[in-house]
Design an enzyme around this catalytic site. Structure first.
Site, PDB file in Angstrom:
ATOM      1  N   ASP A 117       0.851  -1.188   0.000  1.00 62.00           N
ATOM      2  CA  ASP A 117       0.000   0.000   0.000  1.00 62.00           C
ATOM      3  C   ASP A 117       0.886   1.237   0.000  1.00 62.00           C
ATOM      4  O   ASP A 117       1.795   1.359   0.836  1.00 62.00           O
ATOM      5  CB  ASP A 117      -0.911   0.008   1.225  1.00 62.00           C
ATOM      6  CG  ASP A 117      -2.080   0.968   1.066  1.00 62.00           C
ATOM      7  OD1 ASP A 117      -2.473   1.230  -0.078  1.00 62.00           O
ATOM      8  OD2 ASP A 117      -2.599   1.445   2.085  1.00 62.00           O
ATOM      9  N   HIS A 124      -3.609  13.978   1.180  1.00 65.06           N
ATOM     10  CA  HIS A 124      -3.801  13.067   2.303  1.00 65.06           C
ATOM     11  C   HIS A 124      -2.582  13.060   3.223  1.00 65.06           C
ATOM     12  O   HIS A 124      -2.714  13.150   4.451  1.00 65.06           O
ATOM     13  CB  HIS A 124      -4.074  11.654   1.784  1.00 65.06           C
ATOM     14  CG  HIS A 124      -4.176  10.615   2.856  1.00 65.06           C
ATOM     15  ND1 HIS A 124      -5.215  10.571   3.755  1.00 65.06           N
ATOM     16  CD2 HIS A 124      -3.354   9.582   3.175  1.00 65.06           C
ATOM     17  CE1 HIS A 124      -5.039   9.549   4.582  1.00 65.06           C
ATOM     18  NE2 HIS A 124      -3.927   8.937   4.255  1.00 65.06           N
ATOM     19  N   GLU A 190     -10.163   3.899   4.105  1.00 63.15           N
ATOM     20  CA  GLU A 190      -9.316   4.626   3.153  1.00 63.15           C
ATOM     21  C   GLU A 190      -9.792   4.268   1.755  1.00 63.15           C
ATOM     22  O   GLU A 190      -9.734   3.104   1.348  1.00 63.15           O
ATOM     23  CB  GLU A 190      -7.837   4.286   3.336  1.00 63.15           C
ATOM     24  CG  GLU A 190      -7.268   4.819   4.644  1.00 63.15           C
ATOM     25  CD  GLU A 190      -5.744   4.776   4.691  1.00 63.15           C
ATOM     26  OE1 GLU A 190      -5.141   4.024   3.902  1.00 63.15           O
ATOM     27  OE2 GLU A 190      -5.170   5.499   5.524  1.00 63.15           O
ATOM     28  N   GLU A 192      -9.293   4.023  -2.003  1.00 63.35           N
ATOM     29  CA  GLU A 192      -8.087   3.910  -2.811  1.00 63.35           C
ATOM     30  C   GLU A 192      -8.385   3.238  -4.148  1.00 63.35           C
ATOM     31  O   GLU A 192      -9.451   2.656  -4.355  1.00 63.35           O
ATOM     32  CB  GLU A 192      -7.020   3.080  -2.071  1.00 63.35           C
ATOM     33  CG  GLU A 192      -6.760   3.528  -0.639  1.00 63.35           C
ATOM     34  CD  GLU A 192      -5.594   2.797   0.005  1.00 63.35           C
ATOM     35  OE1 GLU A 192      -4.831   2.116  -0.724  1.00 63.35           O
ATOM     36  OE2 GLU A 192      -5.435   2.903   1.233  1.00 63.35           O
ATOM     37  N   ASP A 224      -8.911   0.261   2.342  1.00 60.90           N
ATOM     38  CA  ASP A 224      -7.906  -0.218   3.289  1.00 60.90           C
ATOM     39  C   ASP A 224      -8.333   0.221   4.688  1.00 60.90           C
ATOM     40  O   ASP A 224      -7.971   1.291   5.162  1.00 60.90           O
ATOM     41  CB  ASP A 224      -6.529   0.350   2.923  1.00 60.90           C
ATOM     42  CG  ASP A 224      -5.417  -0.362   3.655  1.00 60.90           C
ATOM     43  OD1 ASP A 224      -5.488  -1.598   3.788  1.00 60.90           O
ATOM     44  OD2 ASP A 224      -4.462   0.302   4.097  1.00 60.90           O
ATOM     45  N   ARG A 228      -7.230   3.791  13.578  1.00 59.66           N
ATOM     46  CA  ARG A 228      -6.353   4.948  13.754  1.00 59.66           C
ATOM     47  C   ARG A 228      -5.718   5.019  15.139  1.00 59.66           C
ATOM     48  O   ARG A 228      -4.601   5.536  15.275  1.00 59.66           O
ATOM     49  CB  ARG A 228      -7.135   6.228  13.478  1.00 59.66           C
ATOM     50  CG  ARG A 228      -7.674   6.338  12.067  1.00 59.66           C
ATOM     51  CD  ARG A 228      -6.584   6.295  11.030  1.00 59.66           C
ATOM     52  NE  ARG A 228      -7.123   6.538   9.682  1.00 59.66           N
ATOM     53  CZ  ARG A 228      -6.418   6.440   8.570  1.00 59.66           C
ATOM     54  NH1 ARG A 228      -5.136   6.106   8.628  1.00 59.66           N
ATOM     55  NH2 ARG A 228      -6.978   6.689   7.402  1.00 59.66           N
ATOM     56  N   GLN A 231      -2.950   2.482  15.067  1.00 63.98           N
ATOM     57  CA  GLN A 231      -1.919   3.006  14.168  1.00 63.98           C
ATOM     58  C   GLN A 231      -1.102   4.116  14.834  1.00 63.98           C
ATOM     59  O   GLN A 231       0.138   4.123  14.752  1.00 63.98           O
ATOM     60  CB  GLN A 231      -2.568   3.545  12.894  1.00 63.98           C
ATOM     61  CG  GLN A 231      -1.603   4.147  11.893  1.00 63.98           C
ATOM     62  CD  GLN A 231      -2.318   4.798  10.709  1.00 63.98           C
ATOM     63  OE1 GLN A 231      -3.541   4.861  10.668  1.00 63.98           O
ATOM     64  NE2 GLN A 231      -1.559   5.272   9.750  1.00 63.98           N
ATOM     65  N   LYS A 244      -3.480  -1.748  10.334  1.00 63.16           N
ATOM     66  CA  LYS A 244      -3.824  -1.867   8.910  1.00 63.16           C
ATOM     67  C   LYS A 244      -4.050  -3.313   8.463  1.00 63.16           C
ATOM     68  O   LYS A 244      -4.713  -3.545   7.453  1.00 63.16           O
ATOM     69  CB  LYS A 244      -2.675  -1.300   8.065  1.00 63.16           C
ATOM     70  CG  LYS A 244      -2.436   0.187   8.240  1.00 63.16           C
ATOM     71  CD  LYS A 244      -3.449   0.984   7.467  1.00 63.16           C
ATOM     72  CE  LYS A 244      -3.041   2.442   7.377  1.00 63.16           C
ATOM     73  NZ  LYS A 244      -3.942   3.206   6.513  1.00 63.16           N
ATOM     74  N   THR A 248      -8.500  -5.626   4.237  1.00 69.39           N
ATOM     75  CA  THR A 248      -8.476  -4.737   3.075  1.00 69.39           C
ATOM     76  C   THR A 248      -9.496  -5.277   2.089  1.00 69.39           C
ATOM     77  O   THR A 248      -9.396  -6.432   1.669  1.00 69.39           O
ATOM     78  CB  THR A 248      -7.081  -4.698   2.426  1.00 69.39           C
ATOM     79  OG1 THR A 248      -6.125  -4.231   3.372  1.00 69.39           O
ATOM     80  CG2 THR A 248      -7.084  -3.789   1.207  1.00 69.39           C
ATOM     81  N   GLU A 349      -9.501  12.391   8.100  1.00 73.06           N
ATOM     82  CA  GLU A 349      -9.346  13.695   7.442  1.00 73.06           C
ATOM     83  C   GLU A 349     -10.675  14.448   7.402  1.00 73.06           C
ATOM     84  O   GLU A 349     -10.744  15.637   7.692  1.00 73.06           O
ATOM     85  CB  GLU A 349      -8.875  13.517   6.006  1.00 73.06           C
ATOM     86  CG  GLU A 349      -7.473  13.050   5.793  1.00 73.06           C
ATOM     87  CD  GLU A 349      -7.230  12.910   4.309  1.00 73.06           C
ATOM     88  OE1 GLU A 349      -6.864  13.923   3.663  1.00 73.06           O
ATOM     89  OE2 GLU A 349      -7.427  11.804   3.772  1.00 73.06           O
TER      90      GLU A 349
END
Length: 402
Positions: A117, A124, A190, A192, A224, A228, A231, A244, A248, A349
């Site tokens: 990834d 971002h 996420e 993607e 994904d 948080r 992480q 993570k 996925t 975000e």
């Protein structure tokens, strides 16, 4: 012109023809299918019906054989498909092999090998830098010199519709004196785009930045999922791990790279100029628009055309040290985000770390609750002048395992 009765605004027209893997309620065999309008064509049966030499390569219960066959086979099968669906003389033999898409079950379309990834959106990366390191420069010094990425877990890549179990692990909030163990309290997504390697490369060799189309078979939508809080506590000094690796999700339809010719655009601009191995003769920015829906309500439209690094540069960098690739390897772009709030492809975000909630079905929301569903879809310009679709990747959060 096709002999099929396709609506003018279909996202699965002849300029798309994405590949997937399906079974039916009355036949559990997994077969390679091609989406055409609101139907699925049984590809191996269709090719066998016209005596194609490529029938056997797609008659293996997955896309693996076609991926490994290489670009000449990809081009030949695509040309044969176009002929089957436009020649009226083929209609009688091919029509019985078309099934309603609504009546089939879709599976993970290929065997996922390695998964990498990337972190290719400047918007971002800047936003997360400001959130995670508020007292430092948002971008690390290397970010504009190379496509930053990490190795994920191919074994936890799942197809759209697979429930996502809330992960557990260590987490430490800023107001806590020590870490605690338990379910993630800041579960995120996420949005993607992912790229599926067809023709691999040997260890000790490199894939050039202008060789993308000889190695990448097509693209999928990727979610994904990200914890948080896990992480934030674990990522220094080695980067993403448990935050993570739990899940996925990918869309079930693989859009061929050939279908994205009309979506190719220049990159927004790279300064400083990349090193020579990352400079290409061709533009591989892609004008793909993603849409993120949270419990059925649209909350974001991330624009892939804003990505700083291209998929060609990502693949070139992935192999520049001599790392091998193989059929079924998947690499993803990282979160797709644009300059405006409504273009941010991750909830961390979109809600600015939870400080600026968004309204979803009348509720103020920050991170994902059990029972929430996220659906990401995507479209791009097609070579026929309309738009083509990637389908969607959907997932529902279920409570952490006891």
């Amino acid at each position: 012109m096709t002999w099929l009765d396709l609506p003018d605004d279909t996202l699965f027209g002849l300029d798309n023809l994405p590949y997937g893997l399906f079974s039916t309620p009355t036949d559990s065999r997994r077969r390679v299918g091609v989406a055409v309008g609101d139907q699925v064509l049984d590809l191996a049966a269709a090719l066998a019906a016209v005596g194609s030499t490529h029938a056997e390569v797609v008659d293996s219960g997955s896309l693996d054989g076609l991926l490994a066959a290489g670009r000449p086979a990809w081009d030949a099968v695509r040309a044969e498909l176009a002929d089957l669906l436009t020649d009226p003389a083929r209609a009688e033999s091919i029509r019985p092999l078309l099934l309603p898409r609504s009546g089939v079950h879709l599976h993970l379309p290929f065997t996922v090998g390695d998964y990498v990834d990337f972190y290719a959106s400047e918007h971002h990366a800047t936003n997360l830098g400001r959130l995670f390191r508020p007292d430092s420069e948002p971008l690390m010094p290397n970010w504009k010199h190379l496509p930053v990425g990490y190795h994920g877990r191919g074994g936890t890549v799942v197809v759209s519709g697979t429930p996502v179990v809330r992960p557990c692990g260590q987490r430490k909030a800023p107001d806590e004196a020590a870490p605690t163990y338990g379910p993630s309290r800041r579960l995120d997504i996420e949005a993607e785009l992912g790229f599926v390697v067809g023709t691999g490369s040997l260890q000790g060799t490199r894939i050039g930045v202008d060789d993308l189309a000889d190695h990448v078979f097509g693209a999928v939508i990727v979610n994904d999922w990200s914890a948080r809080d896990l992480q934030a506590w674990e990522y220094v000094p080695l980067g993403p791990h448990l935050g993570k690796s739990f899940a996925t999700s990918i869309s079930p339809w693989v859009v061929p790279l050939a279908a994205l010719e009309a979506a190719r655009v220049p990159l927004p601009g790279q300064d400083p100029e990349p090193l020579e191995y990352l400079r290409g003769r061709e533009d591989w920015g892609l004008d793909v628009e993603l849409v993120v829906a949270w419990n059925g309500e649209e909350v974001s439209r991330p624009p892939y055309r804003e990505m700083y690094w291209s998929p060609a540069q990502m693949l070139a960098h992935l192999t520049v040290n001599g790392a091998s690739t193989r059929s079924g390897d998947l690499y993803a772009s990282g979160t797709v985000s644009g300059p405006r709030r409504e273009q941010r492809g991750a909830f961390i975000e979109l809600t600015w770390g939870g400080a600026e909630p968004v309204t979803v079905q009348g509720e103020q929301r920050t991170f994902l609750a059990d029972g929430d569903e996220v659906v990401i879809s995507a479209t791009a310009p097609g070579v026929g002048g309309g738009r083509i679709g990637f389908g969607e990747v959907a997932g529902t959060v279920v409570p952490a395992a006891p």
